[in-house]
Design a protein around this motif. Sequence first.
Motif, PDB file in Angstrom:
ATOM      1  N   GLU A  65       0.818  -1.206   0.000  1.00 62.53           N
ATOM      2  CA  GLU A  65       0.000   0.000   0.000  1.00 62.53           C
ATOM      3  C   GLU A  65       0.854   1.260   0.000  1.00 62.53           C
ATOM      4  N   ALA A  66       2.085   1.154   0.504  1.00 62.69           N
ATOM      5  CA  ALA A  66       2.962   2.329   0.589  1.00 62.69           C
ATOM      6  C   ALA A  66       3.486   2.759  -0.773  1.00 62.69           C
ATOM      7  N   ALA A  67       3.485   1.850  -1.747  1.00 63.07           N
ATOM      8  CA  ALA A  67       4.133   2.113  -3.032  1.00 63.07           C
ATOM      9  C   ALA A  67       3.686   3.411  -3.707  1.00 63.07           C
ATOM     10  N   PRO A  68       2.376   3.736  -3.768  1.00 62.17           N
ATOM     11  CA  PRO A  68       1.979   4.977  -4.442  1.00 62.17           C
ATOM     12  C   PRO A  68       2.481   6.244  -3.759  1.00 62.17           C
ATOM     13  N   PHE A  69       2.927   6.126  -2.508  1.00 61.42           N
ATOM     14  CA  PHE A  69       3.364   7.300  -1.748  1.00 61.42           C
ATOM     15  C   PHE A  69       4.889   7.443  -1.724  1.00 61.42           C
ATOM     16  N   VAL A  70       5.570   6.636  -2.518  1.00 63.54           N
ATOM     17  CA  VAL A  70       7.032   6.669  -2.552  1.00 63.54           C
ATOM     18  C   VAL A  70       7.482   7.108  -3.940  1.00 63.54           C
ATOM     19  N   PRO A  71       7.962   8.345  -4.083  1.00 66.56           N
ATOM     20  CA  PRO A  71       8.437   8.797  -5.404  1.00 66.56           C
ATOM     21  C   PRO A  71       9.602   7.943  -5.896  1.00 66.56           C
ATOM     22  N   ALA A  72       9.672   7.776  -7.189  1.00 60.72           N
ATOM     23  CA  ALA A  72      10.783   7.033  -7.778  1.00 60.72           C
ATOM     24  C   ALA A  72      12.003   7.940  -7.863  1.00 60.72           C
ATOM     25  N   VAL A  73      13.059   7.562  -7.166  1.00 59.78           N
ATOM     26  CA  VAL A  73      14.321   8.308  -7.209  1.00 59.78           C
ATOM     27  C   VAL A  73      15.292   7.498  -8.057  1.00 59.78           C
ATOM     28  N   PRO A  74      15.677   7.987  -9.219  1.00 58.08           N
ATOM     29  CA  PRO A  74      16.502   7.195 -10.141  1.00 58.08           C
ATOM     30  C   PRO A  74      17.804   6.713  -9.505  1.00 58.08           C
ATOM     31  N   ASN A  75      18.091   5.425  -9.717  1.00 59.37           N
ATOM     32  CA  ASN A  75      19.395   4.840  -9.373  1.00 59.37           C
ATOM     33  C   ASN A  75      19.714   4.919  -7.884  1.00 59.37           C
ATOM     34  N   ALA A  76      18.679   4.889  -7.031  1.00 58.41           N
ATOM     35  CA  ALA A  76      18.904   5.053  -5.595  1.00 58.41           C
ATOM     36  C   ALA A  76      18.696   3.734  -4.854  1.00 58.41           C
ATOM     37  N   GLY A  77      19.444   3.586  -3.769  1.00 58.32           N
ATOM     38  CA  GLY A  77      19.163   2.526  -2.820  1.00 58.32           C
ATOM     39  C   GLY A  77      18.146   3.029  -1.811  1.00 58.32           C
ATOM     40  N   ARG A  78      17.090   2.225  -1.560  1.00 56.97           N
ATOM     41  CA  ARG A  78      15.960   2.732  -0.778  1.00 56.97           C
ATOM     42  C   ARG A  78      15.887   2.109   0.605  1.00 56.97           C
ATOM     43  N   ILE A  79      15.565   2.964   1.576  1.00 53.87           N
ATOM     44  CA  ILE A  79      15.246   2.538   2.935  1.00 53.87           C
ATOM     45  C   ILE A  79      13.842   3.063   3.226  1.00 53.87           C
ATOM     46  N   LEU A  80      12.905   2.156   3.531  1.00 53.61           N
ATOM     47  CA  LEU A  80      11.493   2.508   3.610  1.00 53.61           C
ATOM     48  C   LEU A  80      10.966   2.407   5.039  1.00 53.61           C
ATOM     49  N   PHE A  81      10.253   3.453   5.441  1.00 57.34           N
ATOM     50  CA  PHE A  81       9.501   3.436   6.696  1.00 57.34           C
ATOM     51  C   PHE A  81       8.013   3.514   6.364  1.00 57.34           C
ATOM     52  N   VAL A  82       7.242   2.619   6.953  1.00 57.94           N
ATOM     53  CA  VAL A  82       5.793   2.598   6.745  1.00 57.94           C
ATOM     54  C   VAL A  82       5.125   2.901   8.077  1.00 57.94           C
ATOM     55  N   ASN A  83       4.341   3.978   8.103  1.00 54.73           N
ATOM     56  CA  ASN A  83       3.676   4.415   9.342  1.00 54.73           C
ATOM     57  C   ASN A  83       4.666   4.599  10.489  1.00 54.73           C
ATOM     58  N   GLY A  84       5.863   5.084  10.152  1.00 56.11           N
ATOM     59  CA  GLY A  84       6.857   5.363  11.173  1.00 56.11           C
ATOM     60  C   GLY A  84       7.645   4.164  11.649  1.00 56.11           C
ATOM     61  N   VAL A  85       7.522   3.028  10.957  1.00 59.06           N
ATOM     62  CA  VAL A  85       8.224   1.800  11.345  1.00 59.06           C
ATOM     63  C   VAL A  85       9.054   1.319  10.161  1.00 59.06           C
ATOM     64  N   LEU A  86      10.301   0.936  10.415  1.00 58.37           N
ATOM     65  CA  LEU A  86      11.171   0.468   9.345  1.00 58.37           C
ATOM     66  C   LEU A  86      10.587  -0.787   8.703  1.00 58.37           C
ATOM     67  N   SER A  87      10.461  -0.751   7.391  1.00 58.02           N
ATOM     68  CA  SER A  87      10.017  -1.916   6.621  1.00 58.02           C
ATOM     69  C   SER A  87      11.249  -2.621   6.073  1.00 58.02           C
ATOM     70  N   ARG A  88      11.619  -3.722   6.670  1.00 56.41           N
ATOM     71  CA  ARG A  88      12.795  -4.456   6.183  1.00 56.41           C
ATOM     72  C   ARG A  88      12.515  -5.080   4.825  1.00 56.41           C
ATOM     73  N   ALA A  89      11.253  -5.483   4.610  1.00 56.57           N
ATOM     74  CA  ALA A  89      10.908  -6.071   3.312  1.00 56.57           C
ATOM     75  C   ALA A  89      10.917  -5.028   2.202  1.00 56.57           C
ATOM     76  N   GLY A  90      10.529  -3.795   2.517  1.00 63.70           N
ATOM     77  CA  GLY A  90      10.457  -2.752   1.508  1.00 63.70           C
ATOM     78  C   GLY A  90      11.756  -1.993   1.313  1.00 63.70           C
TER      79      GLY A  90
END
Length: 442
Positions: free
Chosen positions: A83-108
């Motif tokens: 569900e978080a995907a539409p709220f994450v802009p695509a940053v070209p050639n970047a390594g991503r670290i994702l937080f969902v609802n203020g919690v680190l998403s290790r899968a994302g």
Amino acid sequence: MTINVRPARTAAEEAIAAALEASIATEAGQGRIAELRRAARDAFLSHGLPSRRVEEWKYTDLRAAIRDVPNRAPAPGTVEDLEAAPFVPAVPNAGRILFVNGVLSRAGSDFAALSEGVTALPLDTAIAAGDPLADRINALSPSRYDGPLALNTGFLGEGVALRVDAGVKAARPVHIAHAFPGSEAVSGFTRTVVVVGEGAEVTLVETFAGRDGVAYQSNHAVELVVGDGAVVNLVRIQEEGDAAFHFGTLMLELGREAKLNLFALAQGAALARYNVYGRFEGTSAHAGIRGATLARGRQHSDTTLVIDHAVAGGESRELFKTVLADDAHGVFQGKIVVRRAAQKTDGRMMSQSLLLSDRAEMDNKPELEIFADDVQCGHGATAGALDRSMLFYLRSRGLPEKEAEMLLIQAFLGEAVEYVENADLRDLLIERISGWLEKRAA
């Protein structure tokens, strides 16, 4: 006899105090981290939420604005990550670290995609392992009480610790994404600690976005140490949902001949406040701190910064552009401090505002505190409407009024955006600004 009268706590302050007590009782940790959390709790119990009686918060009264505090979210699962995907802009050639609802998403998150020489650890892992990065937590905290930062420290736990090894020129940006995709209001408290080694270079991108109509609260703090001769490019894009509250803090230390280029775009949240505390600790350092704010409806957006030149030869440039429509309220408070030892300092600060409505309001408060005598420093602030003669010129060439307005606004903001050196990130910022203007024109 002096009588100190403290106002009774609001319902929100009572709820926050109870949540802090419960959090510290169950997950305070040990040693220094536990002490930091307890000290932050005690500070909040003493001072509470800042109100207009506090000079730095006279235009953004949190005590009046915050009526309740949502609970923190549990760890995200697969559904939340998707569900978080539409709220994450695509940053070209970047390594991503994702937080969902203020919690680190290790899968994302994709820690493996980071450039060689860039190490990232979940903050709780760094704390548990006794990593030296954990020792940097709260090392750059301002001496003066800051309510949102105290809460961020009191609920400390979620976050990421980044190290860029000396001499490394990171080929890929690091994208730290914060998404609030849920339909239930939650609170998120996250901390990023970044230490950039001597002579290294890295690009960091922070993004914040969430679902409209959900009154979640996002509170994020960054502690950034830029080593001698290092270069950091930081782009921040805040596009929170239209009912959200957003609090961001950057604490910055610059070493000798270090360089920071920061651009902060703010165009989301019902109420947003971004605090920057920057300190020059090494000679001949440079900081370019720039940003753009776009607000409409009844949005309230506040940018407050303090740049502290503690040593000689530093150069700082601050340029912030604000566009306000409807009943929006913008705030810019900027202070340049030049210590006695900071001779040969060159500091320039400018805030420029464009009011698209007679009901829009902008508060500017630029300040200088200079204790040295061989410096070049200046500040300024302007506020006004669109140039009617330029608008007439464009319309006389066949452009509809809305398109003519968009062109003038883009040109106004472009002066700040052009300082972003990375072409991909500059294009991303232009895309987000254009999207805001198109929605307004629709």
